[in-house]
Design a protein around this motif. Structure first.
Motif, PDB file in Angstrom:
ATOM      1  N   ASN A  86      -2.463 -10.860  32.798  1.00  0.00           N
ATOM      2  CA  ASN A  86      -2.070 -10.271  31.526  1.00  0.00           C
ATOM      3  C   ASN A  86      -3.262  -9.542  30.927  1.00  0.00           C
ATOM      4  O   ASN A  86      -4.285 -10.155  30.652  1.00  0.00           O
ATOM      5  N   ILE A  87      -3.105  -8.244  30.748  1.00  0.00           N
ATOM      6  CA  ILE A  87      -4.162  -7.473  30.105  1.00  0.00           C
ATOM      7  C   ILE A  87      -3.666  -7.131  28.715  1.00  0.00           C
ATOM      8  O   ILE A  87      -2.919  -6.182  28.519  1.00  0.00           O
ATOM      9  N   ASP A  88      -4.030  -7.972  27.783  1.00  0.00           N
ATOM     10  CA  ASP A  88      -3.542  -7.829  26.419  1.00  0.00           C
ATOM     11  C   ASP A  88      -4.724  -7.991  25.475  1.00  0.00           C
ATOM     12  O   ASP A  88      -5.391  -9.025  25.479  1.00  0.00           O
ATOM     13  N   ALA A  89      -4.979  -6.978  24.678  1.00  0.00           N
ATOM     14  CA  ALA A  89      -6.111  -7.008  23.757  1.00  0.00           C
ATOM     15  C   ALA A  89      -5.764  -7.670  22.423  1.00  0.00           C
ATOM     16  O   ALA A  89      -6.644  -7.890  21.604  1.00  0.00           O
ATOM     17  N   THR A  90      -4.478  -7.982  22.212  1.00  0.00           N
ATOM     18  CA  THR A  90      -4.113  -8.613  20.940  1.00  0.00           C
ATOM     19  C   THR A  90      -4.449 -10.099  20.978  1.00  0.00           C
ATOM     20  O   THR A  90      -4.486 -10.719  22.032  1.00  0.00           O
TER      21      THR A  90
END
Length: 166
Positions: A86-90
């Motif tokens: 998962n590439i999620d900056a949040t």
């Protein structure tokens, strides 16, 4: 946001597979040796890649793995997603409940960054990576090292067997 070793290793292994599959299936042991990735870890990754139909396995002597699609049809983003990376900056995994169950002040900024990263990774194919000069240099070095190592192994074995025969 952090891309873990799972995503990095999956992309590396798939690129190795794409580069070496011209002559048939590639064994995980060969990928493990060339890329210095644990064989058991590769087995876990390839189980996920097989379930998502990015690769197929070939059983029997000379078996191993092959790509299930042409390299130009396989994106880096699809590979990363296949291994549940998962590439999620949040901070909230995109749920917009970042601050006490509500959207935080900078949620849109981090969500836009996540979307751009995803778009970027989905636009890069294995074929594009295969054509990069630095990738060709590394694979050439790895193949030369392997050949030289095997030649040295043979020399040592010949020395040992010739001493035993004396």
């Amino acid at each position: 946001m952090k891309l873990t070793s799972k995503g990095r290793y999956a992309v590396t292994a798939m690129l190795d597979l794409a580069l070496h599959s011209k002559n048939g299936p590639v064994s995980l042991a060969a990928i493990s040796e060339r890329q210095d990735i644990s064989l058991s870890y590769l087995e876990q990754l390839f189980a996920k890649l097989r379930r998502t139909k990015l690769v197929r396995s070939v059983r029997g002597p000379g078996g191993g793995y092959t790509l299930n699609k042409e390299p130009q049809l396989l994106s880096v983003g699809a590979i990363i997603e296949a291994v549940n990376e998962n590439i999620d900056a949040t901070k909230c995994q995109g749920k917009a409940d970042c601050q006490g169950g509500e959207r935080c002040l900078t949620h849109s900024l981090w969500q836009n960054l996540s979307d751009r990263i995803s778009d970027f990774l989905h636009q890069i194919s294995l074929q594009e990576l295969m054509q990069k000069r630095d990738v060709k240099e590394v694979i050439g070095r790895q193949n030369c090292f392997k050949t030289a190592f095997r030649a040295n192994e043979i020399d040592v074995l010949q020395m040992l067997t010739s001493k035993e025969n004396v």
